[in-house]
Structures are given as C-alpha cells and as structure tokens.
Enzyme design. Structure first.
Site, short mmCIF file in Angstrom:
data_model
loop_
_atom_site.label_atom_id
_atom_site.label_comp_id
_atom_site.label_asym_id
_atom_site.label_seq_id
_atom_site.Cartn_x
_atom_site.Cartn_y
_atom_site.Cartn_z
N ASP A 112 0.37 -1.35 0.08
CA ASP A 112 -0.26 0.10 0.00
C ASP A 112 0.90 1.30 0.51
O ASP A 112 1.64 1.19 0.16
CB ASP A 112 -0.96 -0.19 1.19
CG ASP A 112 -1.27 1.06 1.00
OD1 ASP A 112 -2.61 1.47 0.69
OD2 ASP A 112 -1.48 1.67 2.82
N ASP A 153 -0.44 4.56 1.74
CA ASP A 153 -0.63 6.11 1.68
C ASP A 153 -1.06 5.11 3.22
O ASP A 153 -1.18 4.25 4.20
CB ASP A 153 -2.08 6.33 1.36
CG ASP A 153 -2.03 7.42 0.82
OD1 ASP A 153 -1.41 8.33 0.53
OD2 ASP A 153 -2.94 6.58 -0.03
N ASP A 187 -1.38 -0.51 6.36
CA ASP A 187 -1.62 -0.36 7.58
C ASP A 187 -2.59 0.27 8.61
O ASP A 187 -3.27 0.59 9.40
CB ASP A 187 -0.68 1.00 7.32
CG ASP A 187 -1.20 2.53 6.83
OD1 ASP A 187 -1.54 3.51 6.92
OD2 ASP A 187 -2.17 2.13 5.77
#
Length: 221
Positions: free
Chosen positions: A8, A10, A167
């Site tokens: 990922d 961001d 995250d």
C-alpha cells in the site's frame, strides 16, 4: 514460494494520512461540522469516492461527493506545498534492500494513479516497483481485494504467492480477501488500529527479504 511483495502507499510508504485528516477537517469545519480524529480512521485505505459518498450520507453534507473530492485535493496540495511529501521512516531503505535482494515489488494503492506516481517519484523509489495499481482502475475499493488481485495479475503471479503490506483495517481485510500473506504496519505515531494482518510490525528497520520469506513460509496456505 514467495513471488512478490506488494505495498500500500498511504501510511506505508508515505506519511500522508495526517494531510488527509487535516484537509477533510478543514472542509467539514467550513460546513459547521467537527468530528473526532477517530472518525477519519475508518476511511484509511479506501477510495476518495467511497470516503466522500459515505461522509455525505453520514454527515448530511450539502454538496456532491465530486465537489468535496476536488476541494480536498486542492487543500492537500497546499498542505504538501507547506510540508513536502514525507516518507514513512525506514520505508525507502526497506524498498532498496528488497530490490537489491531480487524481490519483485508492486504498489496497490487506493489513491489516484497520478498521485501515486508523483509521491513515489518525489521520495526516490518509483523506479523500484515493477507494477503500480490504483483504486481508480478497479470497480470496488478496499476492503474489497480488487486492487491487490489486479496487481498480482499484472505481475504474472498467483495472489497466494504474495505478501502485502498494509497499515489500515480496510487494507488488511483486502489483503486477506485476496488470499495473500499480510504484514501490518502499525505506525507508532498514530492511534492503534485493528489490523487483521498475519504479522504486525511497528518499524521497517529490521525487515528484509529473508524475514519476509520466513513470514511467508509461516503463514502461506
């Protein structure tokens, strides 16, 4: 066998969540609405459209989702102009270590493609990824697995032979649905989130290809 590692962006490669929070908060305040920071956390890992369509319904916002998206993008540009694009601590070194070890790397982000390209280029790791996939290119946003499955397809590997690093709760669910081994990144600078990853780390400093292979061998089905 482990064939690829998918990231990922961001919150994993770039520290962008604070700028989204700040931009959205400023827009909502203009509407006379104040929400706790925890409200924004549930949208981490999702697309702009999903975020603002949901917020529009939940907060009874008056304008279209597209209008709010454009305004958020403009306000984030000002925040980034003020602060620059900040890499997550240790992320650049991790990518370089994995690349040097011969790992096949990809990005599967909900952000627009132009933003992914710009951000990764600015922190010097864009060229290290074989494939970039964006939430714009798939029908369903995370927590659906679409963007991860597209990344695996473009890499020419089976999803079950991939590790994905996330995250956010929505992102970690997407990884599970894609049948990939999940490493969760719990940034110590942000509130603790409920990740469903196989392994959760709070630093990238001691992660390398050998450890990724060991994690894969332990949790691959």
């Amino acid at each position: 066998m482990l064939e690829a590692i998918i990231f990922d962006m961001d919150g994993v490669l770039i520290d962008s969540e604070y700028s989204y929070f700040e931009a959205k908060d400023s827009i909502l305040k203009d509407e006379g609405i104040i929400v706790p920071s925890s409200y924004h956390s549930k949208f981490m890992g999702t697309s702009y459209l999903y975020t603002w369509e949901t917020m529009k319904k939940e907060l009874d916002l008056s304008q279209s989702a597209d209008t709010y998206i454009k305004e958020m993008i403009n306000r984030r540009k000002e925040i980034i102009k003020r602060d620059g694009i900040k890499p997550i601590k240790g992320a650049q070194d991790l990518i370089k270590r994995l690349k040097s070890a011969g790992a096949k790397l990809a990005v599967a982000s909900s952000s627009p493609l132009t933003e992914i390209e710009k951000s990764l280029t600015e922190i010097g790791i864009y060229a290290d990824f074989s494939i970039i996939t964006s939430g714009e290119e798939v029908e369903h946003s995370k927590p659906a697995p679409d963007v991860y499955l597209l990344a695996a397809k473009r890499l020419g590997v089976k999803p079950k032979n991939c590790i994905a690093i996330e995250d956010s709760p929505n992102g970690s669910i997407a990884v599970k649905k894609a049948n990939m081994v999940g490493i969760g990144f719990a940034n110590p600078d942000y509130p603790t989130l409920d990740l469903v990853s196989d392994v959760v780390v709070n630093t990238f400093s001691d992660l390398d290809y050998v450890k990724c292979q060991a994690i894969y061998q332990q949790f691959a089905k």
